[in-house]
Each structure stands twice: as C-alpha cells, then as structure tokens.
Design a protein around this motif. Structure first.
Motif, PDB file in Angstrom:
ATOM      1  N   LEU B  45       1.102  -0.575   0.620  1.00  0.00           N
ATOM      2  CA  LEU B  45       0.281   0.115   0.102  1.00  0.00           C
ATOM      3  C   LEU B  45       1.069   1.115  -0.197  1.00  0.00           C
ATOM      4  CD1 LEU B  45      -1.893  -1.003   2.743  1.00  0.00           C
ATOM      5  CD2 LEU B  45      -3.475  -1.455   0.073  1.00  0.00           C
ATOM      6  N   SER B  47       1.775   4.719   0.473  1.00  0.00           N
ATOM      7  CA  SER B  47       0.538   6.127   0.416  1.00  0.00           C
ATOM      8  C   SER B  47       1.633   7.013   0.143  1.00  0.00           C
ATOM      9  CB  SER B  47       0.778   5.679   1.919  1.00  0.00           C
ATOM     10  OG  SER B  47       0.231   6.882   2.386  1.00  0.00           O
ATOM     11  N   ALA B  87      -9.626   6.343  10.397  1.00  0.00           N
ATOM     12  CA  ALA B  87      -9.282   5.542   9.377  1.00  0.00           C
ATOM     13  C   ALA B  87     -10.263   5.145   8.370  1.00  0.00           C
ATOM     14  CB  ALA B  87      -7.484   5.354   9.513  1.00  0.00           C
ATOM     15  N   ALA B  91      -9.956   4.710   4.761  1.00  0.00           N
ATOM     16  CA  ALA B  91      -9.949   3.071   3.327  1.00  0.00           C
ATOM     17  C   ALA B  91     -10.676   2.397   2.976  1.00  0.00           C
ATOM     18  CB  ALA B  91      -9.511   1.422   4.582  1.00  0.00           C
ATOM     19  N   SER B  92     -11.822   2.589   3.475  1.00  0.00           N
ATOM     20  CA  SER B  92     -12.902   1.781   2.421  1.00  0.00           C
ATOM     21  C   SER B  92     -13.518   3.266   1.265  1.00  0.00           C
ATOM     22  CB  SER B  92     -14.372   1.557   3.048  1.00  0.00           C
ATOM     23  OG  SER B  92     -14.475   2.895   4.334  1.00  0.00           O
ATOM     24  N   PHE B  95     -10.099   2.386  -0.808  1.00  0.00           N
ATOM     25  CA  PHE B  95      -8.741   1.086  -1.269  1.00  0.00           C
ATOM     26  C   PHE B  95     -10.033   1.113  -2.730  1.00  0.00           C
ATOM     27  CE2 PHE B  95      -7.098  -1.533   2.452  1.00  0.00           C
ATOM     28  CZ  PHE B  95      -6.365  -0.600   2.426  1.00  0.00           C
ATOM     29  N   THR B 106      -4.294   8.911  -0.867  1.00  0.00           N
ATOM     30  CA  THR B 106      -4.146   8.872  -0.247  1.00  0.00           C
ATOM     31  C   THR B 106      -3.592  10.641   0.242  1.00  0.00           C
ATOM     32  OG1 THR B 106      -1.748   8.482  -0.148  1.00  0.00           O
ATOM     33  CG2 THR B 106      -3.190   6.510   0.442  1.00  0.00           C
ATOM     34  N   PHE B 199      -6.061  -4.023   4.389  1.00  0.00           N
ATOM     35  CA  PHE B 199      -7.184  -2.831   5.146  1.00  0.00           C
ATOM     36  C   PHE B 199      -6.899  -2.445   6.844  1.00  0.00           C
ATOM     37  CE2 PHE B 199     -11.872  -1.565   7.296  1.00  0.00           C
ATOM     38  CZ  PHE B 199     -11.819  -1.017   6.414  1.00  0.00           C
ATOM     39  N   TYR B 202      -3.658  -0.821   7.613  1.00  0.00           N
ATOM     40  CA  TYR B 202      -3.798   0.675   6.921  1.00  0.00           C
ATOM     41  C   TYR B 202      -3.969   0.954   8.384  1.00  0.00           C
ATOM     42  CZ  TYR B 202      -5.082   4.694   4.839  1.00  0.00           C
ATOM     43  OH  TYR B 202      -5.166   5.733   4.267  1.00  0.00           O
ATOM     44  N   VAL B 203      -5.756   0.045   8.986  1.00  0.00           N
ATOM     45  CA  VAL B 203      -6.289   1.032   9.968  1.00  0.00           C
ATOM     46  C   VAL B 203      -4.782   0.938  10.866  1.00  0.00           C
ATOM     47  CG1 VAL B 203      -7.681   0.538  11.619  1.00  0.00           C
ATOM     48  CG2 VAL B 203      -8.440   0.756   9.330  1.00  0.00           C
TER      49      VAL B 203
END
Lengths: 230, 317, 287
Positions: B45, B47, B87, B91-92, B95, B106, B199, B202-203
C-alpha cells in the motif's frame, strides 16, 4: 538460415532450456514436437528475443542475433504467430494487420493479398479483432505475421483451441503461404499433421532435444518415446 | 538488545537536553519509517498521504488537551484509537483506487484534512495555535522533566510499534502480507483475504501514525495546518529513509534513519540542494539497488539482524 | 446571477483542469504509469514560459512555440533514460522515482526562481471579455477552454487515426506482442511521455497566464488533474474533460459559499464520485 547453438533459457531461477541445437534451412518447414512444458514455446520466445540469451546462441544468416531486442529481430524478417493468437483488442482487424507491417519490409504480402488469402477478414476489417471467432482470429494472427514479409515464421500451437473444420482451412492455406519462399517452425499437438506438413522435426523433452530427423523417414514409435521423455 | 534498551531508557539521566530532543526525534522518525515500510514494503500500500494521520494526531491531541484537563501523555491511547476509527471510512473509500492511483488518493485525503483543519477557528484556523501554558505545565512542572517524559513517551511508542510489527509479521496474517507482496495470486490461492488484510494494516498503521503525530506536536508545542500536514516532513523524508535504507526489510529503516540524520546534520546548511541530493539518492537507489543499502549489505555478507526470513516457494506450473 | 457566473467560471476553469489531466491520462493509458511529478512539470513549463517571455519579449501564447518542443524533448529523454528502467509489474519503482523527481523539481525551481509567486503577462488578453447578456465572459478563460477541447480532440485523433496512436494502443494492449511486430517499446513509451509533456507545456502556459504560480504549486495541480481523471473515468479522454468541468464547478460553488471552501468542495466532489461510482462517471467501454 536460422541456427541455435547450445541455446539455454531461464525464467528467473528456473532453467527451461538446456543447450538446444537446431537449424532451419531456406524454404524448409521444421516442426517442434513435445509435451507441454518441454520447452517448445520457450525456444520460440528466446529466438524471437522475448527471452534473453547469449549473443552467439542464435545466428540468423550467419550473424549472431542473441542479444538483439525483439523489435530488432522482427525487422530482420523473423515473425511469430504466438500461442493463443494474442491479437490487440483495442485495434480493428485491419489495424491488427497494418501493425504487422510495422517493420516496413517490402515483399509479396500486402493488405490486399491477405484479404485475398482470407476473404472473410476483408468483410470484417473494421470490427474489433477480438469480436471474431477463434479461427478468424488465427487468420488475423497469421496475416499479421505475414504483413512483415518475413523470411521465417514461427507458428506456436497453430491449431490449439480451434474447431477441426477451421484447422483444415488453416492447413489448406499454409502451402500457399510457404510457397512464397518462406521457412517455418511449427508447434503442433497433432503429431500426424506436424509430420505431414514439415520436412524435418525436433522432439523436445524437459528442455533438451531428444530426437531429430526427416519426417519422411520418421519412426512413430521412437517419436512417441521421445515425446514422453522416457 | 537488552543493553541497548537500558542505555536508551536511562538516557534522561545521562544525556544532555539537546541530545535528548535529538534522540526522541530519531525515535519518532524511525517509528514513521517502520509504519510506512509495513504499509508500502510489506502490504504493497504505497501511501504518500501519511501526513494526514500525523496532522490528525497532532490536532486531536491539541483539541483534547485544551478542553479536558488531563495530561496530554494520558491522551495518547485515545488519539491512537481515534486515528484507527477515522481510518476505517477513509480506507473503504480509497481502497477503490489501485496502485499509484491509491497513492494520490491518500494525498487527496491529507489535503482534505489540511484544508479542514484550516477551517477550525478555535484551533487557530490557517495560522495554527500553541499549546496553552496550563496544558504544558500539566505534562510536568519543570522543563527538564517535561522533556524526559516526552522522550520516554517517544521511546515507548516506538517500542510499541516495533513490538506490534514483530508480532504482526510473524503471525499468520503477517506471513500472508509478505505472501501478498511476493505474489498476489499465490496469496489468493492460499485462501488469504487480501483486501481484509490490507485494510487491517492500513487502519492499524493509521492509529499508530496518529500517536506519533501527537507526540511530535506535543514536543513542538505549536501546530499549524501547513506544518501538521506537510508532505515533505512526514512523507517525503520518511519514504527516502525507507528507500535508501532498504524497503521491505526490517533493518532498512534503522540504517535509513541514521543516514538521514547524519546527512541532515552535515548537509542541512545546503537548504534546498540538500533536498535535491536526497531525492536524487533515492532515485539512484531505486534504480541500482532496489533493496536499499541493507539489501546490498545482506547480499554481500548474508547478515540479518532480525531473524524474520521465511521462504515460501511457489512453483510456476 | 452570482451563482450562474460561478458555474460558468467553473466550467471554463474545468478546461484547465482537463489540460492538467489529459497528459496524466495519456501516459496511464499507454503504459500504466502514474507520474507523481506531473504537477511539478506543469509548474516547470510555466517557469519556462516566464523565461521565454521575459528574455525574448514573447507573448505567453507565442512562447508555446518554444515551450512545447522543449517540454516534449524533455519528456522523451526523461522516459527513455530514467523511467523506462522502472517499468515493470512492480508499481513501487516508477512511483518512488517520480516522487523523487517531484522533490528535485520543486527544490530546483526554488533554487533558481525563489519562492516568490510569478505570473505570465498576457497583456490585453487578460482583461478582454465578451458581454453575454448581463454576464461578462473573460476571453482568456474562454480561449483556455476552447484550447482544452481542441487538445483533447487532437489527442483522440492521434490515438485512433495515426500510426503513432496505433502503436500506443497495441503497446498498451500487449507490450510483448507489440515488440514482435517491430515496435520498440522504449521508443513508444518515450513518445507517449513526449506527447504528455507537450500537453503539460500548454497547461503550464495557461496556468501561468491565468493565476500566479510558485515552485511549490506542483502537487496541487497533480491532484486536480488526478481528480479530473478519476471523476471522468480512467482511460476516457472526453470523460477527463467532463471530470475537469465537474471539479471546476464544484470549486466555483464552494468558493461562492465560503472562500475557504473552494478546494475542499472540489475534493468532496471527487470523494463523492469515488463513493458512488468508483470507476468514474464515464469509464472506458471495452471493445
């Protein structure tokens, strides 16, 4: 005309070819025979420059070409009809054919000649290439390769996934194509067809050549043994 | 290892004030580097918007501390939790973007955060605000105590990050993550839910990044939208640290952080040229040695500081 | 009436955003490359325009004659020498290399031109306007919009009616087979980047004529362009124009409500589209 000496090839750490020696003369048709994973496609991909090898492993008209890029090799007159046709979906039938002439080699084959050979393509010329049936797509793929007026064509799995009637059509067209002074390497699953169309054959097994000879004196049993690599 | 830890933990007793500040800055950057490394180097990911969470953490800490009379250090877990919570919807959304478009997505989020922060007039709007003296005093009465507390807090959060990262990478999910990086198809055929794993990563990194952000601005005592959501400070430098040190390795961020501070101390006078050198070095490393300095060392000497390597081999056919 | 005006201004500025986006969309379409330095290159083109107009005394629009070829050559070389080495299945190398490039460009410009905002002087064109009922439409924004439409039409034409466009599409479909046809992938990619930066040159000059610019302004332009691409739908150039317009209108309305909400409103429009239609409003229809 085309020759490989001790040709080796790797996919990352995995060695796929272990020193293959082949040669193809002018106006000669040679077939590669072997099971899946024997190295037939790898050999073709290495010869056409899609996979790297040492410079002197492949020679074309007495010149080493092993380290040329694929587009440079194409311009020398080596064309390939890849397995699964692999037409360009964003291009129309005609555009797929025109892009075959990208290497700008003059010769017998023109758009008109291709349409003469495969009249159905003329009717479908402005359609998206992937809207065609499998057989018609193979015709485009063959036409695309011919448009570069190559000296040799490599046919990978020429009839795989096609209906028998279409296969007959393709094979009926082949002599016309070859008679224009071409050499060819053919990969074909159907052993009888392969031996019938070609002058010589190479049996590959696990990245090595296990048997070679003229097709008119070929011993089916020996070939079957070599095929399965026993 | 234990020795290093004891020496570091007792630093407030033996180190000077400026050394202490310097060390905690190193810790905070190392923490950011590790988190970005897990995101980009392991979970794939990439970012360029982690400054969203650095700034969010900083701003949330300021907002809470100014309204609730608790010492800011006690608020850190709350900030971390809030970072994770915010987040989830982010994220949802992002993503839905893939690869490099995810990266720019991001960045958009970070911009939204920055512009929103500038609209909050009770926190000083576009020009920002300082931590009120009463809040500063609530950390500790004396300046040296305050700096010791900040230092310890930074060390603890860094250890928390490293600890969590270890647990994570050695867990089934962590191995799954490495598998995703190496071969997405293989991971799928192993029955690993890539989306959910990414996910989660990321969170959690968002929460931890927020905590680091809170600490960073607790030390600075002042916050503004441009400083809090700076792409250079909180993402560009961090990316350079990880890339130069060795992306996707555990040792890389340490090497990169040390090198970064070394360069900064020696070349910072060059100003903009220093940033250009840093950018050019990162490009060269990416082209010539994609596994960074640690990758070079590892390839030559076969050393591993952290015994983490496990090899999974997939056959081509 | 202020609202109608805000919307019209938004539509016209949308043309500029479409110009930001077109180059980005083009290289993504051909080689799946996302150039993080795209915005900084737009700013670089604006500074180049500044140098040309101040040293040679050219009008900004005349300066295009120099800036377009210079940027195109820069794009070709950049792709051929640097970015082609990063192309592959891994997205990290091109991303990080263009990110590094972005930092180098920003700081290089800062070193060369200082942080002071600059502006290209377009003379009478800046204030000229067409009266339309009770509204006045600025000639410059109108010209910008028309140019954007022409650029997108031109790109569309190149893509579907020229040998270069055919090479772009073939290489994008299957780079390996395209090479078997005698197409040099590195050259095709470099041509795509050259074309992208030619568009960037136009975008940069219009940016500089319309507003002031400074070395740090690149990322914002990258983001606007990116939002227009995603709103319009990946791989659809006309969609990109619509995306730019939607972004421009959203910003115009936001600014009308509260000056601080201009950019925020644009981002919100983008996030809204992402939430409702993640593939954009006009995703590319496959053949």
């Amino acid at each position: 005309m085309l020759e490989t000496r001790g040709l080796t090839s790797f996919y990352g750490d995995f060695q796929a070819l272990f020193g293959i020696d082949i040669h193809v003369n002018e106006n000669e048709i040679v077939s590669f025979i072997g099971a899946n994973g024997a190295g037939k496609t790898t050999a073709m991909r290495t010869i056409t420059g899609l996979l790297p090898c040492d410079n002197d492993m492949v020679t074309w008209k007495e010149k080493p070409i092993g380290q040329l890029r694929a587009d440079q090799i194409a311009k020398l007159g080596i064309a390939m009809v890849p397995e699964g046709r692999q037409l360009f979906p964003s291009l129309s039938v005609e555009e797929n054919l025109i892009i075959g002439a990208q290497s700008k080699r003059a010769g017998f084959w023109t758009l008109a000649k291709i349409y003469e050979l495969f009249p159905i393509l003329s009717e479908r010329r402005s359609q998206g290439a992937t809207t065609l049936s499998g057989g018609q797509q193979q015709m485009v793929a063959i036409g695309r390769a011919l448009m570069s007026n190559p000296d040799i064509i490599l046919f990978d799995e020429i009839s795989l996934g096609l209906a028998p009637i279409v296969i007959n059509q393709i094979y009926d067209a082949l002599p016309d194509i070859i008679n224009q002074g071409l050499s060819a390497i053919i990969v074909e699953q159907d052993l009888n067809r392969a031996l019938h169309i070609s002058d010589r054959y190479y049996c590959l097994s696990e990245g090595c050549i296990t048997l070679t000879g003229n097709t008119d004196s070929a011993d089916r049993e020996k070939i079957s043994t070599a095929y399965f690599g026993i | 290892m234990a020795c290093t830890l004891i020496i570091l933990a007792t630093a407030p007793l033996w180190a000077g004030r400026s050394d202490l500040r310097f060390l905690s800055e190193v810790f905070l950057y190392l923490g950011l580097a590790y988190l970005w490394n897990v995101l980009a180097g392991y979970a794939g990911l990439v970012s360029v918007g982690q400054q969203a969470y650095v700034g969010f953490g900083g701003y949330l800490l300021f907002a809470l501390a100014m309204n609730i009379s608790i010492t800011p250090i006690a608020l850190l877990p709350v900030v971390g939790l809030a970072g994770m919570l915010i987040a989830v919807p982010i994220a949802s959304l992002i993503f839905r973007l893939h690869g490099a478009y995810f990266a720019i997505g991001t960045w958009v989020i970070a911009e939204v955060f920055r512009l929103s922060a500038a609209q909050i007039s009770s926190l000083g709007g576009g020009s920002g605000t300082s931590l009120p003296v009463s809040v500063v005093k609530s950390i500790a009465a004396s300046r040296s105590d305050r700096e010791s507390f900040s230092y310890w807090a930074a060390l603890v959060v860094l250890l928390l990050i490293i600890g969590l990262m270890f647990l994570f990478l050695r867990s089934r999910t962590g191995l799954a993550m490495t598998a995703i990086r190496d071969n997405e198809l293989a991971a799928e055929s192993l029955g690993i839910n890539i989306w959910r794993t990414k996910f989660m990563v990321y969170v959690i990194t968002a929460g931890l990044t927020s905590m680091l952000g809170a600490l960073i601005f607790m030390q600075k005592l002042r916050i503004s939208p441009d400083a809090a959501f700076s792409v250079n400070d909180w993402t560009a430098f961090v990316i350079f640290i990880v890339v130069i040190g060795g992306i996707g390795t555990l040792e890389g961020p340490i090497i990169g952080t040390l090198l970064y501070f070394l360069l900064r101390e020696t070349l910072a006078d060059l100003g903009t040229a220093y940033l250009m050198i840093l950018g050019a070095t990162a490009i060269l490393i990416m082209l010539l040695a994609p596994k960074g300095i640690w990758g070079l060392v590892n390839a030559r000497f076969g050393i591993e500081l952290f015994p983490m390597t496990r090899r999974v081999i997939f056959n081509k056919d | 009436m202020v609202w109608v005006n805000a919307i019209i201004q938004g539509v016209l500025i949308g043309g500029l955003y479409a110009l930001f986006a077109a180059g980005l969309s083009l290289i993504f379409g051909v080689m799946r490359l996302v150039n993080i330095a795209h915005g900084d290159l737009i700013v670089l083109a604006a500074f180049l325009g500044l140098v040309v107009t101040t040293t040679l005394g050219f009008h900004p629009l005349t300066a295009l004659v120099i800036v377009i070829p210079v940027m195109a050559i820069l794009g070709y070389v950049l792709q051929y020498v640097l970015l082609n080495r990063t192309m592959g299945s891994d997205i990290l190398p091109p991303l990080l290399v263009t990110f590094g490039l972005s930092v180098i460009l920003q700081n290089g410009l800062l070193e060369a031109f200082s942080a002071d905002p600059q502006k290209l002087n377009a003379g009478a064109l800046e204030t000229a306007s067409l009266p339309m009922g009770s509204l006045n439409i600025g000639l410059l924004p109108l010209l910008m919009f028309v140019v954007a439409v022409c650029v997108i039409a031109g790109l569309q034409w190149i893509f579907y009616n020229t040998a270069l466009g055919r090479a772009f599409r073939a290489t994008s479909d299957n780079a390996e087979i395209a090479q078997l046809m005698g197409l040099n992938k590195n050259h095709v990619f470099s041509m795509a980047m050259a074309l992208s930066l030619a568009v960037v040159a136009i975008a940069g000059i219009f940016l500089g004529t319309r507003t002031s610019f400074d070395p740090a302004g690149g990322p914002a332009r990258l983001i606007f362009g990116f939002e227009a691409v995603i709103i319009g739908g990946l791989g659809n150039l006309w969609g990109t124009l619509i995306g730019g317009i939607i972004l421009g209108v959203a910003q115009g309305i936001g600014a009308q409500i509260h000056p601080g909400w201009q950019q925020l409103a644009g981002h919100c429009a983008f996030l809204l589209v992402l939430a409702i239609r993640p593939t954009g409003l006009f995703p590319k229809v496959s053949h």
